[in-house]
Design an enzyme around this catalytic site. Sequence first.
Site, mmCIF file in Angstrom:
data_model
loop_
_atom_site.group_PDB
_atom_site.id
_atom_site.type_symbol
_atom_site.label_atom_id
_atom_site.label_comp_id
_atom_site.label_asym_id
_atom_site.label_seq_id
_atom_site.Cartn_x
_atom_site.Cartn_y
_atom_site.Cartn_z
ATOM 1 C CE LYS A 63 -4.025 -2.191 2.275
ATOM 2 N NZ LYS A 63 -4.950 -1.819 3.710
ATOM 3 N N GLY A 74 0.436 -4.252 10.241
ATOM 4 C CA GLY A 74 1.883 -3.943 9.758
ATOM 5 C C GLY A 74 1.534 -2.638 9.352
ATOM 6 C CB CYS A 89 -1.686 0.608 8.446
ATOM 7 S SG CYS A 89 -0.876 2.164 9.415
ATOM 8 C CG ASP A 90 -3.690 -4.999 5.359
ATOM 9 O OD1 ASP A 90 -4.516 -4.655 4.623
ATOM 10 O OD2 ASP A 90 -3.844 -6.275 5.955
ATOM 11 C CB SER A 91 -5.420 -4.671 10.785
ATOM 12 O OG SER A 91 -5.060 -3.831 11.079
#
Length: 241
Positions: free
Chosen positions: A57, A130, A93-95
């Site tokens: 991203k 992240g 960000c990624d969850s």
Amino acid sequence: MQTTHRLRLVLASASPARRKLLQAAGIEPDVLVSGVDESQVDPSTPEALSLTLAQLKARTVAERFGADLNSSSAGNGAGSGIGSPLRTLVLGCDSVLAFDGEILGKPADPDEATRRWQAMRGKSGVLHTGHCLIDLSSGREVARVAATAVYFAEITDDEIAAYVATGEPLQVAGAFTIDGLGGPFVDRLDGDPGTVIGLSLPLFRTLLGELDLRITDLWADPTTPSGITPETAATAAADPH
């Protein structure tokens, strides 16, 4: 180390929860959605998956935004700011939720959300988020994963049905929130709540430090021109986690 640059933060996500976290910390980000196809990334571990997606991203938006900056500066000097260079940072960000040996993103439909909650109630999982921060002025990139243990309440079938019917669980990794309607269904957390919401401010501060910046350098300045507003993401697909 005190910076002499004025700073712009570009959030590579349409997530309103992440934007609200930053705003509450005195930071007004610009928003540019990456459009990354998360389904094309093969999961290995939850840590690796969340970090890889965050990097994709941030890198996608950094390339796009960097090209726009170069084009503007070549044409009329836009983006140089008043009195000092405008230094741009991109945050991705990624969850994902690790639960019972599985890596869970957003549920595909209400039936899947219901099944997940029936399995999760009374148990615990770990939410991994992240973070990837890129400094466009230097090309430097720093990245790390934050993790928080989540202990789910022993909720009833009726509560699950009512919650799933709101549609909220379909929009978020793990099928739950702590800052919305799902908050009462989480008994406790072990770790930073921001990680569960989608952005760990303490970790973000650490990443800034690795770039020789302070989080206070990003506190909103009313004289700073806004290049991209949240409205630019209005027509993009929601990207909460």
